[in-house]
Design a protein around this motif. Structure first.
Motif, PDB file in Angstrom:
ATOM      1  N   ASN A  20       0.864  -1.181   0.000  1.00  0.00           N
ATOM      2  CA  ASN A  20       0.000   0.000   0.000  1.00  0.00           C
ATOM      3  C   ASN A  20       0.901   1.232   0.000  1.00  0.00           C
ATOM      4  OD1 ASN A  20      -1.606   2.220   0.675  1.00  0.00           O
ATOM      5  ND2 ASN A  20      -2.974   1.022   1.959  1.00  0.00           N
ATOM      6  N   TRP A  21       1.192   1.725  -1.196  1.00  0.00           N
ATOM      7  CA  TRP A  21       2.190   2.797  -1.318  1.00  0.00           C
ATOM      8  C   TRP A  21       1.715   4.116  -0.725  1.00  0.00           C
ATOM      9  CZ3 TRP A  21       6.991   1.677  -1.834  1.00  0.00           C
ATOM     10  CH2 TRP A  21       7.363   0.489  -2.487  1.00  0.00           C
ATOM     11  N   THR A  22       0.414   4.350  -0.696  1.00  0.00           N
ATOM     12  CA  THR A  22      -0.099   5.565  -0.059  1.00  0.00           C
ATOM     13  C   THR A  22       0.194   5.543   1.435  1.00  0.00           C
ATOM     14  OG1 THR A  22      -1.857   5.711  -1.715  1.00  0.00           O
ATOM     15  CG2 THR A  22      -2.148   6.984   0.301  1.00  0.00           C
ATOM     16  N   ALA A  23       0.009   4.372   2.056  1.00  0.00           N
ATOM     17  CA  ALA A  23       0.317   4.234   3.482  1.00  0.00           C
ATOM     18  C   ALA A  23       1.821   4.346   3.727  1.00  0.00           C
ATOM     19  CB  ALA A  23      -0.212   2.896   4.003  1.00  0.00           C
ATOM     20  N   VAL A  24       2.621   3.800   2.812  1.00  0.00           N
ATOM     21  CA  VAL A  24       4.080   3.901   2.927  1.00  0.00           C
ATOM     22  C   VAL A  24       4.506   5.370   2.902  1.00  0.00           C
ATOM     23  CG1 VAL A  24       6.262   3.398   1.753  1.00  0.00           C
ATOM     24  CG2 VAL A  24       4.537   1.605   1.985  1.00  0.00           C
ATOM     25  N   LYS A  25       3.935   6.121   1.981  1.00  0.00           N
ATOM     26  CA  LYS A  25       4.240   7.555   1.882  1.00  0.00           C
ATOM     27  C   LYS A  25       3.844   8.278   3.166  1.00  0.00           C
ATOM     28  CE  LYS A  25       4.914  11.606  -0.266  1.00  0.00           C
ATOM     29  NZ  LYS A  25       6.257  12.099  -0.638  1.00  0.00           N
ATOM     30  N   SER A  26       2.674   7.944   3.697  1.00  0.00           N
ATOM     31  CA  SER A  26       2.195   8.582   4.929  1.00  0.00           C
ATOM     32  C   SER A  26       3.067   8.236   6.129  1.00  0.00           C
ATOM     33  CB  SER A  26       0.748   8.172   5.206  1.00  0.00           C
ATOM     34  OG  SER A  26      -0.112   8.626   4.178  1.00  0.00           O
ATOM     35  N   ALA A  27       3.777   7.102   6.044  1.00  0.00           N
ATOM     36  CA  ALA A  27       4.663   6.674   7.134  1.00  0.00           C
ATOM     37  C   ALA A  27       6.002   7.413   7.114  1.00  0.00           C
ATOM     38  CB  ALA A  27       4.895   5.172   7.046  1.00  0.00           C
ATOM     39  N   GLY A  28       6.178   8.303   6.149  1.00  0.00           N
ATOM     40  CA  GLY A  28       7.393   9.104   6.108  1.00  0.00           C
ATOM     41  C   GLY A  28       8.460   8.591   5.160  1.00  0.00           C
ATOM     42  N   ILE A  29       8.088   7.661   4.294  1.00  0.00           N
ATOM     43  CA  ILE A  29       9.027   7.127   3.311  1.00  0.00           C
ATOM     44  C   ILE A  29       9.017   8.027   2.071  1.00  0.00           C
ATOM     45  CG2 ILE A  29       9.531   5.178   1.793  1.00  0.00           C
ATOM     46  CD1 ILE A  29      10.130   4.699   4.784  1.00  0.00           C
ATOM     47  N   SER A  30      10.206   8.486   1.669  1.00  0.00           N
ATOM     48  CA  SER A  30      10.312   9.432   0.550  1.00  0.00           C
ATOM     49  C   SER A  30      10.748   8.791  -0.755  1.00  0.00           C
ATOM     50  CB  SER A  30      11.308  10.541   0.908  1.00  0.00           C
ATOM     51  OG  SER A  30      10.887  11.253   2.053  1.00  0.00           O
ATOM     52  N   PHE A  31      11.432   7.644  -0.665  1.00  0.00           N
ATOM     53  CA  PHE A  31      11.902   6.970  -1.881  1.00  0.00           C
ATOM     54  C   PHE A  31      11.815   5.463  -1.694  1.00  0.00           C
ATOM     55  CE2 PHE A  31      15.713   7.218   0.749  1.00  0.00           C
ATOM     56  CZ  PHE A  31      16.317   5.984   0.563  1.00  0.00           C
ATOM     57  N   GLY A  53       2.664   2.142  -8.661  1.00  0.00           N
ATOM     58  CA  GLY A  53       2.150   2.522  -7.349  1.00  0.00           C
ATOM     59  C   GLY A  53       3.027   3.527  -6.631  1.00  0.00           C
ATOM     60  N   MET A  54       4.337   3.370  -6.757  1.00  0.00           N
ATOM     61  CA  MET A  54       5.253   4.316  -6.127  1.00  0.00           C
ATOM     62  C   MET A  54       5.048   5.717  -6.693  1.00  0.00           C
ATOM     63  SD  MET A  54       8.847   2.180  -5.702  1.00  0.00           S
ATOM     64  CE  MET A  54       8.944   1.520  -7.351  1.00  0.00           C
ATOM     65  N   LYS A  55       4.957   5.811  -8.002  1.00  0.00           N
ATOM     66  CA  LYS A  55       4.796   7.125  -8.636  1.00  0.00           C
ATOM     67  C   LYS A  55       3.462   7.752  -8.262  1.00  0.00           C
ATOM     68  CE  LYS A  55       5.343   9.510 -13.069  1.00  0.00           C
ATOM     69  NZ  LYS A  55       6.541  10.263 -12.643  1.00  0.00           N
ATOM     70  N   ALA A  56       2.425   6.936  -8.269  1.00  0.00           N
ATOM     71  CA  ALA A  56       1.094   7.452  -7.945  1.00  0.00           C
ATOM     72  C   ALA A  56       1.026   7.989  -6.518  1.00  0.00           C
ATOM     73  CB  ALA A  56       0.044   6.357  -8.145  1.00  0.00           C
ATOM     74  N   ALA A  57       1.806   7.396  -5.621  1.00  0.00           N
ATOM     75  CA  ALA A  57       1.793   7.823  -4.219  1.00  0.00           C
ATOM     76  C   ALA A  57       2.717   9.012  -3.958  1.00  0.00           C
ATOM     77  CB  ALA A  57       2.197   6.654  -3.325  1.00  0.00           C
ATOM     78  N   GLY A  58       3.493   9.412  -4.973  1.00  0.00           N
ATOM     79  CA  GLY A  58       4.402  10.531  -4.797  1.00  0.00           C
ATOM     80  C   GLY A  58       5.710  10.148  -4.140  1.00  0.00           C
ATOM     81  N   GLU A 177      17.412  -5.217   7.193  1.00  0.00           N
ATOM     82  CA  GLU A 177      16.591  -6.110   6.377  1.00  0.00           C
ATOM     83  C   GLU A 177      15.336  -6.534   7.135  1.00  0.00           C
ATOM     84  OE1 GLU A 177      18.724  -9.687   5.471  1.00  0.00           O
ATOM     85  OE2 GLU A 177      19.499  -9.885   7.508  1.00  0.00           O
ATOM     86  N   SER A 178      15.110  -5.912   8.274  1.00  0.00           N
ATOM     87  CA  SER A 178      13.994  -6.325   9.129  1.00  0.00           C
ATOM     88  C   SER A 178      13.196  -5.126   9.629  1.00  0.00           C
ATOM     89  CB  SER A 178      14.515  -7.150  10.319  1.00  0.00           C
ATOM     90  OG  SER A 178      15.503  -6.436  11.034  1.00  0.00           O
ATOM     91  N   GLY A 179      13.055  -4.126   8.767  1.00  0.00           N
ATOM     92  CA  GLY A 179      12.292  -2.947   9.142  1.00  0.00           C
ATOM     93  C   GLY A 179      10.795  -3.207   9.140  1.00  0.00           C
ATOM     94  N   SER A 180      10.061  -2.324   9.804  1.00  0.00           N
ATOM     95  CA  SER A 180       8.602  -2.384   9.846  1.00  0.00           C
ATOM     96  C   SER A 180       8.060  -1.032   9.399  1.00  0.00           C
ATOM     97  CB  SER A 180       8.123  -2.706  11.265  1.00  0.00           C
ATOM     98  OG  SER A 180       6.714  -2.723  11.331  1.00  0.00           O
ATOM     99  N   VAL A 181       7.284  -1.044   8.304  1.00  0.00           N
ATOM    100  CA  VAL A 181       6.756   0.192   7.734  1.00  0.00           C
ATOM    101  C   VAL A 181       5.282  -0.001   7.418  1.00  0.00           C
ATOM    102  CG1 VAL A 181       6.890   1.782   5.775  1.00  0.00           C
ATOM    103  CG2 VAL A 181       8.990   0.874   6.764  1.00  0.00           C
ATOM    104  N   ALA A 182       4.462   0.949   7.816  1.00  0.00           N
ATOM    105  CA  ALA A 182       3.039   0.881   7.505  1.00  0.00           C
ATOM    106  C   ALA A 182       2.834   0.749   6.002  1.00  0.00           C
ATOM    107  CB  ALA A 182       2.336   2.134   8.028  1.00  0.00           C
ATOM    108  N   GLY A 183       1.918  -0.120   5.612  1.00  0.00           N
ATOM    109  CA  GLY A 183       1.651  -0.351   4.201  1.00  0.00           C
ATOM    110  C   GLY A 183       2.356  -1.562   3.629  1.00  0.00           C
ATOM    111  N   VAL A 184       3.318  -2.111   4.400  1.00  0.00           N
ATOM    112  CA  VAL A 184       4.061  -3.290   3.970  1.00  0.00           C
ATOM    113  C   VAL A 184       3.802  -4.412   4.962  1.00  0.00           C
ATOM    114  CG1 VAL A 184       6.308  -4.257   3.370  1.00  0.00           C
ATOM    115  CG2 VAL A 184       5.870  -1.814   3.015  1.00  0.00           C
TER     116      VAL A 184
END
Length: 207
Positions: A20-31, A53-58, A177-184
């Motif tokens: 969910n790339w929109t949620a990833v973006k909202s979690a503070g991920i820029s790239f 999806g990445m492009k659509a989410a900015g 290699e074991s991060g936790s990010v919203a949307g993933v």
């Protein structure tokens, strides 16, 4: 999640399933980087979905190829080129992930073949590629003649990554290699960029 306030990113493949790339973006991920291809023929089944999806989410997006040392470098490059189609200015540079030396090639042969991949991709896509690797692998198997390519270094559990031979600095650092990010779903690789958001945008705008 922040490391010295650096710009945060992730990298994914089909192992992460549907992101969910929109949620990833909202979690503070820029790239983010998504796996596109592996070897001569494999295309990651989630690549097209991730790429759009990445492009659509900015999110600033990049694509990487997993390099198989036993496979022909031109065939591998063409597999990657076909999968991504084009990489626009504003997207991150194409990436080659080299971390395994199957067949035990000597440093000179492995380096020469990697250079063929880099040249083929750069000519086709009009962007200078980037190299992803680990310091131990690179220092044991490669040489110091790749400094014109930006370095994406993989090293976990360090306060700063070890710079392999041939470079004086890193551009991206895969620090876990074991991060936790919203949307993933599940764990995900996390990355940082060596600079500000303005620096990252400028980097993405370079040929």
């Amino acid at each position: 999640m922040a490391i010295n306030n650096k710009v945060q990113g992730i990298d994914v493949s089909h192992y992460q399933g549907t992101v969910n790339w929109t949620a990833v973006k909202s979690a503070g991920i820029s790239f983010a980087f998504a796996k596109a291809t592996d070897g001569n023929t494999y295309t990651d089944p989630q690549f097209k979905t991730n790429w759009t999806g990445m492009k659509a989410a900015g999110i600033l997006r990049g694509a990487y190829h997993f390099y198989e040392s036993n496979d022909d470098p031109v065939t591998q490059a063409n597999n990657f080129i076909k999968a991504v189609g084009s990489i626009a200015i504003g997207d991150l540079p194409p990436v080659v992930d080299i971390e395994i030396n199957k067949g035990g090639f000597g440093n000179a042969t492995l380096a020469a073949n990697l250079q063929i991949w880099l040249n083929t991709v750069e000519q086709a896509l009009g962007r200078t590629p980037m190299i992803y690797t680990g310091p131990s692998f690179w220092n044991q198997n490669m040489n110091n003649s790749f400094s014109r390519y930006a370095l994406w270094i993989a090293q976990y559990g360090a306060s700063q990554p070890t710079i392999p031979i041939g470079w004086s600095s890193w551009t991206f650092w895969q620090n876990s290699e074991s991060g936790s990010v919203a949307g993933v779903t599940g764990s995900v690789d996390t990355d940082v960029f060596a600079g500000s958001m303005a620096d990252l945008l400028a980097f993405a705008a370079k040929k």
